[in-house]
Design a protein around this motif. Structure first.
Motif, PDB file in Angstrom:
ATOM      1  N   PRO A 169       0.817  -1.231   0.000  1.00 54.82           N
ATOM      2  CA  PRO A 169       0.000   0.000   0.000  1.00 54.82           C
ATOM      3  C   PRO A 169       0.846   1.276   0.000  1.00 54.82           C
ATOM      4  O   PRO A 169       0.544   2.226  -0.730  1.00 54.82           O
ATOM      5  N   VAL A 170       1.910   1.294   0.805  1.00 58.00           N
ATOM      6  CA  VAL A 170       2.761   2.481   0.850  1.00 58.00           C
ATOM      7  C   VAL A 170       3.489   2.664  -0.476  1.00 58.00           C
ATOM      8  O   VAL A 170       3.595   3.783  -1.005  1.00 58.00           O
ATOM      9  N   ALA A 171       3.984   1.565  -1.043  1.00 53.15           N
ATOM     10  CA  ALA A 171       4.695   1.640  -2.318  1.00 53.15           C
ATOM     11  C   ALA A 171       3.771   2.102  -3.441  1.00 53.15           C
ATOM     12  O   ALA A 171       4.192   2.831  -4.346  1.00 53.15           O
ATOM     13  N   PRO A 229      10.897  13.198 -10.593  1.00 54.00           N
ATOM     14  CA  PRO A 229      12.283  13.476 -10.200  1.00 54.00           C
ATOM     15  C   PRO A 229      12.641  12.923  -8.823  1.00 54.00           C
ATOM     16  O   PRO A 229      13.783  12.534  -8.589  1.00 54.00           O
ATOM     17  N   VAL A 230      11.672  12.883  -7.918  1.00 60.66           N
ATOM     18  CA  VAL A 230      11.934  12.328  -6.586  1.00 60.66           C
ATOM     19  C   VAL A 230      12.186  10.828  -6.689  1.00 60.66           C
ATOM     20  O   VAL A 230      13.140  10.296  -6.091  1.00 60.66           O
ATOM     21  N   LYS A 231      11.338  10.142  -7.450  1.00 57.89           N
ATOM     22  CA  LYS A 231      11.521   8.696  -7.601  1.00 57.89           C
ATOM     23  C   LYS A 231      12.833   8.373  -8.306  1.00 57.89           C
ATOM     24  O   LYS A 231      13.554   7.446  -7.904  1.00 57.89           O
ATOM     25  N   GLN A 232      13.150   9.113  -9.358  1.00 56.30           N
ATOM     26  CA  GLN A 232      14.388   8.858 -10.087  1.00 56.30           C
ATOM     27  C   GLN A 232      15.601   9.167  -9.217  1.00 56.30           C
ATOM     28  O   GLN A 232      16.579   8.416  -9.207  1.00 56.30           O
ATOM     29  N   GLY A 265      13.486   0.296   0.756  1.00 56.58           N
ATOM     30  CA  GLY A 265      12.543  -0.793   0.536  1.00 56.58           C
ATOM     31  C   GLY A 265      11.321  -0.359  -0.255  1.00 56.58           C
ATOM     32  O   GLY A 265      10.887  -1.052  -1.176  1.00 56.58           O
ATOM     33  N   ILE A 266      10.756   0.800   0.073  1.00 53.27           N
ATOM     34  CA  ILE A 266       9.588   1.298  -0.651  1.00 53.27           C
ATOM     35  C   ILE A 266       9.959   1.643  -2.086  1.00 53.27           C
ATOM     36  O   ILE A 266       9.196   1.390  -3.027  1.00 53.27           O
ATOM     37  N   ALA A 320      11.132  -6.651  -1.369  1.00 54.69           N
ATOM     38  CA  ALA A 320      10.630  -5.298  -1.419  1.00 54.69           C
ATOM     39  C   ALA A 320      10.925  -4.606  -0.136  1.00 54.69           C
ATOM     40  O   ALA A 320      11.194  -3.428  -0.104  1.00 54.69           O
ATOM     41  N   ALA A 321      10.860  -5.321   0.950  1.00 50.56           N
ATOM     42  CA  ALA A 321      11.215  -4.710   2.223  1.00 50.56           C
ATOM     43  C   ALA A 321      12.659  -4.971   2.529  1.00 50.56           C
ATOM     44  O   ALA A 321      13.106  -4.813   3.639  1.00 50.56           O
TER      45      ALA A 321
END
Length: 296
Positions: free
Chosen positions: A46-48, A58-61, A179-180, A274-275
């Motif tokens: 859910p958080v991901a 840009p934040v994700k990259q 992890g996220i 993932a975590a």
């Protein structure tokens, strides 16, 4: 270890073996797999999903680049252990460029400066020198690995940049962010893996195939024997020379025949990897191509 992999490539599948001689701890591993799935569905996914849907591009990259810069540091160490000094120099150059003008790795200027990203880690270095993978392990919150490959997350946990944080809270926050970030990248794979008759076996066999393939730089001497044959890669490798020390960075695309280049699948469905960064910075592959399995 790579963190950004084309989704189209990841959608290539590998059939799971009904029994696997690498998995003597299967009952325990399956129990941990179930727990990881529960944690993933309740918290991590859910958080991901919110992060993937609403965080600015840009934040994700930048986040992916930052942790990828740390990967390059450990890639350099693995390359040195294998005698891949060209790859080691490339990794060191990437870290130097991206840590300075790339603002601690947030921007990946090195890729634009003809410094390709080598794909190496400590587990692969040990495999290169003939150390077998040992038993397959499904670790709580970290996901798929083997006894040999668990060396890499262990070293990262005790000696990586995150180890210099002062408090437990800071370390947890560091791990949670990574992890996220990893989980968000593999959200598109959930439906594919959940559709498998046995997701646990699918992820296990794909992971083992991928690592076998990478130890031999995309040119393994024979298909990995996953079935209940009583053989493992350590036995099979007994009379074989060490893997050819070809450069990962310059490896031709045609070499990627048996399996896809998917080392970022940290817990494709479960919180399996993932975590992963919740306890360290492990990144592992959870998908392989159909041709690899067909050869068996």
């Amino acid at each position: 270890m790579r963190r950004i992999v084309p989704i189209a490539a990841l959608l290539l599948t590998a059939c799971a073996s009904p029994k696997n001689n690498y998995d003597p701890l299967e009952p325990v591993n399956r129990g941990i797999f179930v727990v990881n799935n529960v944690v993933d569905r309740a918290v991590v996914k859910p958080v991901a999903t919110v992060y993937a849907d609403y965080a600015p591009g840009p934040v994700k990259q930048g986040t992916s680049n930052f942790f990828g810069n740390i990967d390059d540091l450990f890639s350099a160490i693995g390359s040195v252990l294998e005698g891949r000094f060209k790859d080691a120099g490339t990794s060191v150059g990437r870290v130097a460029v991206n840590t300075t003008i790339g603002l601690f790795g947030i921007f990946d200027w090195a890729s634009d400066m003809n410094l390709p990203k080598p794909d190496q880690d400590l587990g692969l270095a040990l495999g290169h020198w003939g150390i077998g993978s040992g038993p397959y392990l499904m670790l709580p919150f970290l996901g798929p690995t083997t006894l040999r490959d668990s060396v890499d997350p262990g070293v990262r946990w005790f000696y990586g940049p995150g180890s210099y944080l002062n408090t437990t809270g800071e370390k947890i926050a560091w791990g949670a962010v990574e992890g996220i970030n990893l989980r968000a990248q593999v959200l598109p794979l959930d439906a594919m893996i959940e559709s498998q008759p046995d997701p646990y076996a699918y992820i296990r066999d794909a992971y083992l195939q991928r690592r076998w393939y990478k130890v031999y730089d995309g040119q393994p001497p024979h298909p990995l024997q996953l079935g209940d044959t009583g053989e493992d890669d350590g036995d099979d490798d007994a009379d074989l020379p060490p893997a050819k020390p070809a450069s990962h960075a310059s490896e031709p695309a045609a070499a990627a025949k048996p399996v896809i280049d998917a080392s970022t699948v940290a817990s494709a469905v479960p919180a399996a990897e993932a975590a992963s960064a919740a306890a360290d910075t492990t990144t592992v592959a959870a998908a392989a191509s159909a041709p690899a399995k067909a050869e068996q």
